[in-house]
Design an enzyme around this catalytic site. Structure first.
Site: not given
Ligand code: DOR
Length: 437
Positions: A61, A95, A308, A312, A327
């Protein structure tokens, strides 16, 4: 190609049931031999006494931001961060901008991964066009592309329409591909920003109830039973979801699950500082949930630890909590958090940690990673000092973004060397430049 003799490490190779002090000879991209004391025979000897030698880590991920937000993370920078964290494979989430919902995009991601040459880049594809949950993405095309996509997800969003979820599963089953869900009922989550409970009430923040995750996990398990599709539940975070997965597995449903280092290390208490770096989706939960996730990692209910990793930009995170995107980055802290939070306190063994970080995720993706580290097998290897202490310093992270709530945290467990297909990608903790493979 170079030859390396790893001298005197503790080889932990769950796939072959090995946990003992051994030498390992890497040659021509494969493990040439292992044994108590091997002859140097012209190889470069690397003294790894006191360190663990294990199959390279596999992340199910990873959010890369290429294409679309290369200022936040490129496939090359994510590959470097991954190698630094001991990884030899990452599965990239779709994404991006544009969304990876067609063969053209996943092939590009795959090709850029090969160009970076530091880890195996496995592209995941979107389930739906534009991840809008309405029309199916070009699934067959992505399966048959050179990227050979096998995991599909609308991660970032859950699939809200149950009939659409059923139809996609019915289609995926014909390829034996995986339906991977970000379990979140958006109507129930209702724009919440943290876990719904006493703390969200005290802080005056809108909460996301555990049920928003649990209802979708239960629905998907029912649909996986109906369709026979392989189901993977991404970043599960509540005690209830862990129990739902446990029961489904006991019934023989084809469901696997992953949990993140932040969900087994942190709780919603972190939010008291209003640190936007602790904002994540699914949100950090209660101490009871955290402990239940640790239990499920230990007893085999959860198959994999997945980062994950969600970079950002500083200017996007450095705002009031409610405006910050969810995130945190995770590739470079996951092994150390696993050791510090799970292994050293005695919740799981080192072997179980390697299963969760390497063997389990590799099996889910069907990769030739995760061991065994026996003669003739591909040399995807990590060497780490399980006791080496270090402090998380954003300036030293290889990821282009530094959004982690673990800044300043002292961790125990340090990556020394990483080998990808027999090539040194990290030596003494330093990432070496990639090359075409
Ligand atoms: O916290 C998260 N960030 N959760 C997700 O599901 C998406 C991710 C992102 O892409 O930033």
């Amino acid at each position: 190609m170079s030859r390396y003799l790893l001298r005197g490490g503790r080889v932990i190779d769950p796939a072959s049931g090995v946990d003992e002090r051994r030498d390992l000879l890497i040659e021509e991209g494969v493990v040439a031999s292992t044994g108590a004391t091997l002859d140097e025979a012209g190889a470069e000897v690397i003294d790894v006494a006191g360190a663990v030698v294990a199959p390279g880590l596999v992340d199910l991920h990873t959010h890369v931001r290429e294409p679309g937000r290369e200022d936040e993370e490129t496939i090359a920078s994510a590959s470097a961060a991954a190698a630094a964290g001991g990884y030899t494979a990452i599965c990239t989430m779709p994404n991006t901008d544009p969304i990876a919902d067609s063969a053209a995009i996943v092939e590009k991601v795959w090709a850029l991964g090969r160009e970076a040459g530091l880890v195996e880049v496995v592209a995941a594809g979107a389930l739906s066009k534009g991840q809008r949950g309405e029309k199916m993405a070009d699934i067959g095309e992505m399966v048959r592309s050179v990227a050979r996509v096998r995991l599909f997800t609308d991660d970032g969003h859950g699939v809200q329409n149950s009939l659409f979820a059923r139809r996609v599963m019915e289609y995926l089953v014909t390829f034996d591909a995986i339906y991977a869900e970000h379990c979140e009922d958006e109507a129930l989550a209702a724009g919440g920003m943290m876990h719904e409970g006493e703390r969200s009430m005290a802080l005056g923040m809108r909460g996301i109830p555990s049920e928003a995750e649990e209802l979708m996990a239960a629905r998907d398990i029912a649909l996986a039973k109906l369709t026979g599709c392989r189901l993977h539940l991404l970043h599960i975070s509540t005690a209830g979801t862990a129990e739902i997965v446990r029961r489904a597995r006991a019934e023989g449903v084809r469901v696997t699950a992953e949990a993140t280092p932040h969900h087994f290390s942190l709780t919603d208490a972190e939010l008291e500082s209003y640190d936007p770096n602790a904002k994540v989706n699914p949100p950090l939960r209660t101490e009871e949930d955290r402990a239940a996730i640790v239990g499920a990692l230990a007893d085999g209910t959860i198959d994999a630890i997945a980062t994950d990793h969600a970079p950002h930009a500083l200017e996007e995170k450095d705002v009031e909590f409610q405006y910050a995107p969810p995130g945190m980055v995770g590739l470079e802290t996951s092994l150390a958090l696993t050791l510090t939070e799970l292994v050293h306190p005695g919740h799981i063994s080192l072997t179980r940690a390697i299963e969760l970080l390497s063997v389990g995720p590799s099996r889910i993706l069907g990769l030739p990673q995760g061991g065994p580290l026996t003669s003739g097998d591909p040399a995807h290897v990590v060497v780490f000092d399980p006791d080496g202490e270090w402090t998380v310093d954003p300036a030293r992270l290889r990821s282009l973004c530094k959004n982690t709530p673990f800044v300043g945290r002292k961790l125990r467990g340090r990556v020394l060397h990483t080998f990808f297909a027999g090539r040194l990608t990290v030596r003494d903790g330093v990432v070496l430049a990639g090359e075409l493979v």
